[in-house]
Scaffold this motif. Sequence first.
Motif, PDB file in Angstrom:
ATOM      1  N   THR A 151     -14.510  36.325  11.723  1.00 42.80           N
ATOM      2  CA  THR A 151     -13.386  36.270  12.679  1.00 42.80           C
ATOM      3  C   THR A 151     -12.036  36.228  11.985  1.00 42.80           C
ATOM      4  O   THR A 151     -11.000  36.393  12.636  1.00 42.80           O
ATOM      5  N   THR A 152     -12.014  36.024  10.669  1.00 43.15           N
ATOM      6  CA  THR A 152     -10.724  35.887   9.980  1.00 43.15           C
ATOM      7  C   THR A 152     -10.091  37.223   9.647  1.00 43.15           C
ATOM      8  O   THR A 152      -8.865  37.326   9.530  1.00 43.15           O
ATOM      9  N   ASN A 153     -10.925  38.250   9.447  1.00 40.39           N
ATOM     10  CA  ASN A 153     -10.464  39.595   9.100  1.00 40.39           C
ATOM     11  C   ASN A 153      -9.711  39.620   7.769  1.00 40.39           C
ATOM     12  O   ASN A 153      -8.931  40.532   7.494  1.00 40.39           O
ATOM     13  N   ARG A 154      -9.939  38.615   6.920  1.00 41.79           N
ATOM     14  CA  ARG A 154      -9.285  38.583   5.611  1.00 41.79           C
ATOM     15  C   ARG A 154     -10.147  39.311   4.591  1.00 41.79           C
ATOM     16  O   ARG A 154     -11.377  39.196   4.588  1.00 41.79           O
ATOM     17  N   PRO A 155      -9.533  40.075   3.677  1.00 39.43           N
ATOM     18  CA  PRO A 155     -10.311  40.770   2.641  1.00 39.43           C
ATOM     19  C   PRO A 155     -11.032  39.776   1.736  1.00 39.43           C
ATOM     20  O   PRO A 155     -10.594  38.630   1.565  1.00 39.43           O
ATOM     21  N   LEU A 156     -12.129  40.235   1.170  1.00 36.56           N
ATOM     22  CA  LEU A 156     -12.867  39.419   0.200  1.00 36.56           C
ATOM     23  C   LEU A 156     -12.107  39.419  -1.121  1.00 36.56           C
ATOM     24  O   LEU A 156     -11.830  40.479  -1.699  1.00 36.56           O
ATOM     25  N   GLU A 157     -11.770  38.219  -1.612  1.00 35.66           N
ATOM     26  CA  GLU A 157     -10.910  38.099  -2.790  1.00 35.66           C
ATOM     27  C   GLU A 157     -11.532  37.248  -3.900  1.00 35.66           C
ATOM     28  O   GLU A 157     -10.897  37.026  -4.931  1.00 35.66           O
ATOM     29  N   GLU A 158     -12.766  36.777  -3.718  1.00 36.81           N
ATOM     30  CA  GLU A 158     -13.382  35.920  -4.731  1.00 36.81           C
ATOM     31  C   GLU A 158     -14.017  36.762  -5.825  1.00 36.81           C
ATOM     32  O   GLU A 158     -14.720  37.739  -5.555  1.00 36.81           O
ATOM     33  N   TRP A 159     -13.772  36.354  -7.085  1.00 37.36           N
ATOM     34  CA  TRP A 159     -14.324  37.011  -8.263  1.00 37.36           C
ATOM     35  C   TRP A 159     -15.217  36.034  -9.014  1.00 37.36           C
ATOM     36  O   TRP A 159     -14.970  34.830  -9.024  1.00 37.36           O
ATOM     37  N   LEU A 160     -16.247  36.578  -9.658  1.00 41.63           N
ATOM     38  CA  LEU A 160     -17.195  35.764 -10.415  1.00 41.63           C
ATOM     39  C   LEU A 160     -17.248  36.260 -11.850  1.00 41.63           C
ATOM     40  O   LEU A 160     -17.309  37.465 -12.102  1.00 41.63           O
ATOM     41  N   THR A 161     -17.235  35.314 -12.802  1.00 42.40           N
ATOM     42  CA  THR A 161     -17.326  35.660 -14.220  1.00 42.40           C
ATOM     43  C   THR A 161     -18.742  35.384 -14.732  1.00 42.40           C
ATOM     44  O   THR A 161     -19.596  34.864 -14.007  1.00 42.40           O
ATOM     45  N   ALA A 162     -18.968  35.695 -16.012  1.00 39.32           N
ATOM     46  CA  ALA A 162     -20.298  35.557 -16.588  1.00 39.32           C
ATOM     47  C   ALA A 162     -20.782  34.122 -16.616  1.00 39.32           C
ATOM     48  O   ALA A 162     -21.984  33.864 -16.575  1.00 39.32           O
ATOM     49  N   ASP A 163     -19.874  33.156 -16.695  1.00 38.49           N
ATOM     50  CA  ASP A 163     -20.290  31.757 -16.764  1.00 38.49           C
ATOM     51  C   ASP A 163     -20.383  31.092 -15.398  1.00 38.49           C
ATOM     52  O   ASP A 163     -20.605  29.886 -15.306  1.00 38.49           O
ATOM     53  N   GLY A 164     -20.202  31.864 -14.326  1.00 38.55           N
ATOM     54  CA  GLY A 164     -20.337  31.319 -12.989  1.00 38.55           C
ATOM     55  C   GLY A 164     -19.050  30.788 -12.396  1.00 38.55           C
ATOM     56  O   GLY A 164     -19.068  30.181 -11.323  1.00 38.55           O
ATOM     57  N   THR A 165     -17.938  31.031 -13.060  1.00 43.28           N
ATOM     58  CA  THR A 165     -16.653  30.563 -12.548  1.00 43.28           C
ATOM     59  C   THR A 165     -16.173  31.481 -11.434  1.00 43.28           C
ATOM     60  O   THR A 165     -16.181  32.711 -11.578  1.00 43.28           O
ATOM     61  N   LEU A 166     -15.734  30.874 -10.334  1.00 43.87           N
ATOM     62  CA  LEU A 166     -15.151  31.626  -9.220  1.00 43.87           C
ATOM     63  C   LEU A 166     -13.637  31.473  -9.234  1.00 43.87           C
ATOM     64  O   LEU A 166     -13.114  30.377  -9.474  1.00 43.87           O
ATOM     65  N   HIS A 167     -12.943  32.561  -8.988  1.00 39.61           N
ATOM     66  CA  HIS A 167     -11.485  32.493  -8.853  1.00 39.61           C
ATOM     67  C   HIS A 167     -11.045  33.559  -7.853  1.00 39.61           C
ATOM     68  O   HIS A 167     -11.796  34.495  -7.544  1.00 39.61           O
ATOM     69  N   THR A 168      -9.858  33.418  -7.345  1.00 40.93           N
ATOM     70  CA  THR A 168      -9.309  34.347  -6.346  1.00 40.93           C
ATOM     71  C   THR A 168      -8.348  35.302  -7.025  1.00 40.93           C
ATOM     72  O   THR A 168      -7.496  34.890  -7.825  1.00 40.93           O
ATOM     73  N   ASP A 169      -8.493  36.585  -6.699  1.00 42.37           N
ATOM     74  CA  ASP A 169      -7.619  37.613  -7.269  1.00 42.37           C
ATOM     75  C   ASP A 169      -7.615  38.792  -6.313  1.00 42.37           C
ATOM     76  O   ASP A 169      -8.408  38.872  -5.364  1.00 42.37           O
ATOM     77  N   SER A 170      -6.732  39.720  -6.571  1.00 39.73           N
ATOM     78  CA  SER A 170      -6.630  40.895  -5.705  1.00 39.73           C
ATOM     79  C   SER A 170      -7.900  41.732  -5.808  1.00 39.73           C
ATOM     80  O   SER A 170      -8.385  41.993  -6.916  1.00 39.73           O
ATOM     81  N   PRO A 171      -8.428  42.186  -4.687  1.00 39.66           N
ATOM     82  CA  PRO A 171      -9.645  43.009  -4.721  1.00 39.66           C
ATOM     83  C   PRO A 171      -9.300  44.462  -5.034  1.00 39.66           C
ATOM     84  O   PRO A 171      -8.166  44.920  -4.768  1.00 39.66           O
ATOM     85  N   PRO A 172     -10.249  45.223  -5.578  1.00 33.19           N
ATOM     86  CA  PRO A 172     -10.000  46.642  -5.848  1.00 33.19           C
ATOM     87  C   PRO A 172     -10.036  47.506  -4.593  1.00 33.19           C
ATOM     88  O   PRO A 172      -9.646  48.675  -4.638  1.00 33.19           O
ATOM     89  N   ALA A 173     -10.526  46.959  -3.494  1.00 33.61           N
ATOM     90  CA  ALA A 173     -10.583  47.696  -2.229  1.00 33.61           C
ATOM     91  C   ALA A 173     -10.577  46.669  -1.091  1.00 33.61           C
ATOM     92  O   ALA A 173     -11.057  45.543  -1.252  1.00 33.61           O
ATOM     93  N   LEU A 188     -22.303  39.418   5.494  1.00 34.22           N
ATOM     94  CA  LEU A 188     -22.423  40.752   4.926  1.00 34.22           C
ATOM     95  C   LEU A 188     -21.057  41.420   4.961  1.00 34.22           C
ATOM     96  O   LEU A 188     -20.356  41.346   5.987  1.00 34.22           O
ATOM     97  N   PRO A 189     -20.643  42.088   3.880  1.00 40.07           N
ATOM     98  CA  PRO A 189     -19.376  42.835   3.928  1.00 40.07           C
ATOM     99  C   PRO A 189     -19.477  44.032   4.855  1.00 40.07           C
ATOM    100  O   PRO A 189     -20.569  44.558   5.107  1.00 40.07           O
ATOM    101  N   ASP A 190     -18.325  44.483   5.352  1.00 43.48           N
ATOM    102  CA  ASP A 190     -18.340  45.577   6.325  1.00 43.48           C
ATOM    103  C   ASP A 190     -18.924  46.859   5.746  1.00 43.48           C
ATOM    104  O   ASP A 190     -19.577  47.635   6.450  1.00 43.48           O
ATOM    105  N   VAL A 191     -18.737  47.097   4.430  1.00 44.82           N
ATOM    106  CA  VAL A 191     -19.297  48.322   3.843  1.00 44.82           C
ATOM    107  C   VAL A 191     -20.823  48.263   3.830  1.00 44.82           C
ATOM    108  O   VAL A 191     -21.499  49.288   4.007  1.00 44.82           O
TER     109      VAL A 191
END
Length: 574
Positions: A151-173, A188-191
């Motif tokens: 219901t938020t309609n916000r883009p997915l912005e969470e990124w994951l690194t090799a050690d399991g760290t999550l951070h927020t950054d601009s998505p490529p799409a 599930l993402p819309d794609v």
Amino acid sequence: MWKQALVVLAAVTALVAALPVREASTPPFASPAFEQLWLKQQNGQLDLWGQTPLAWRIEPYTDAPAGRRLVQYFDRGRMELTAQAGSSRTLVTQGRLAWELTTGQIALGSDLVARRPPPDLPIDGGSPDPRVPTYAALARLVATPASDRTTTNRPLEEWLTADGTLHTDSPPAPVRPGRFVSATGHNLPDVTVALFDRSPLGPDAWVETFGYPISEPVWAYYRRGTTALPSLIQVFERRILVYTPSLPTDQRFTIANTGRHYYRWRYGVDPSKPWPSPLPGAELPLTVPQDFRAGLFLEGVRDPVDLALAPDGNVLILTAGGSLLLVTAEDAEGRAARLTTFASGFINPRGLATAGPWVYVADDRGLTRLRDDDGDGIADRTQLLPLGLHPLPGPAGAPVADQRGRVYLATTTRESPMSALVLVIQDDRAFPLVPAPSGLVRLFTWGELLFAVVDSGDSHTRVERLDLTTGTTSRRPFLELPIGFTPLGGLAYTAQLWADPIPGTLFFWGTRDTVGALLRAVPRADGEGADLFPFLSGLVHPVSMTVGLDGTLYVADAGTGRVVKLIPSLRAPQ
């Protein structure tokens, strides 16, 4: 009699009756049912399996007949041949490999797992890269359900690194949550919703093929070829789906090679050989047929009494001192490399058997069942069944289990202290079947049939079939053993892995002229009898045998404190 037994054997081994018969330039399908599913799913937009099948194995699974099932690995998954309840028919299921890899729980049954750490292996299978998450990193994602974000309609912005760290950054799409799956609490993402709605899997629903999502979709780097590209990654129960928006439209979705990665994690090697290739252990100077090799699996075992396979497929060794040992690893030669004490404290133990997730041990106290719930090789639950039993002395009182997981025991009871009976144990109840034969040496099963090795006196021993259908005394002669051979037990070889021993071969261990010996009985083609052959000499006092999931024969020699391994030297499967 042999004809009846052979008919039953056909049903017993139905799950593995269509294995490959020779090596080929490309790895063969382990079952026509696997090939049919593979062909059926080749026309979809997604490559679910990879180009060719990889290794097949017989794996432990407590809910399958005899606690084992035929599986085959592919780059992107695993097929399993599973029996349908109440039917001789089988169906192909698809393994929950992504769930096992990211939770560290290897499924050995519907409610039995072995635990190990998720692997620090990049999910694209390449060398370590700080941008590419590992399965261990994804383990952090699968541990926590999410809320409905559609219901938020916000883009997915969470990124994951090799050690399991999550951070927020601009998505490529600009990808957004498109559907909330309440069964597991993930979005599930819309794609992905658009992909599933296009039915890219042909007639198969996406839940059947992928399972439910067990993580949120996150951005990470994933190598397509040698190039690491920003990709959206989501873990499902069976597979990991990867979406790379920078690629051409028809190439954006792919599936991680969880089948190949899982095999490497579970077995410690790549699935380079199409069928099991057991190792013989350290060479021993024993006389065996030319198509076999004998080796030392374990030494220094004081007074072994019995052998069996644990629910996880490893070898259990019961000793006269009351210890139950479990071999949990082998070295590069095929020798036992690590043991745990599964349980101890048994008093004059007779023997052991495995049925479903339980291990049964008979001793002076009666019948105890044990279970390892956390997969650490040590029993977590121990229950002395309140049955008022006193198993017969020695191997005559060893429990045995049949194809359906029924446990049989020759014993006297509180109500009948002077008359030995053969009982069947179901849960924590015992039901009398037939009087135990006089001179009983040991019981053994062949599929759903029950047999007894009987010493009839005057140096004569024979094998009898016990009729379990009438409720009255019914014993049928089955096989006469050679005069001078003193048997201590027998087993039926039902694995269909190699050209020799053929399924239906019976093995008997004991002594001949005070020397340890192993005989095999091979049923004749007309089903009217069996031919007896010497199989192994050079032992001192063999007391038990069992058969591994890969067809290996294990023999416990109390005279030397060794467990000997016998494997086919020809690599031509049956």
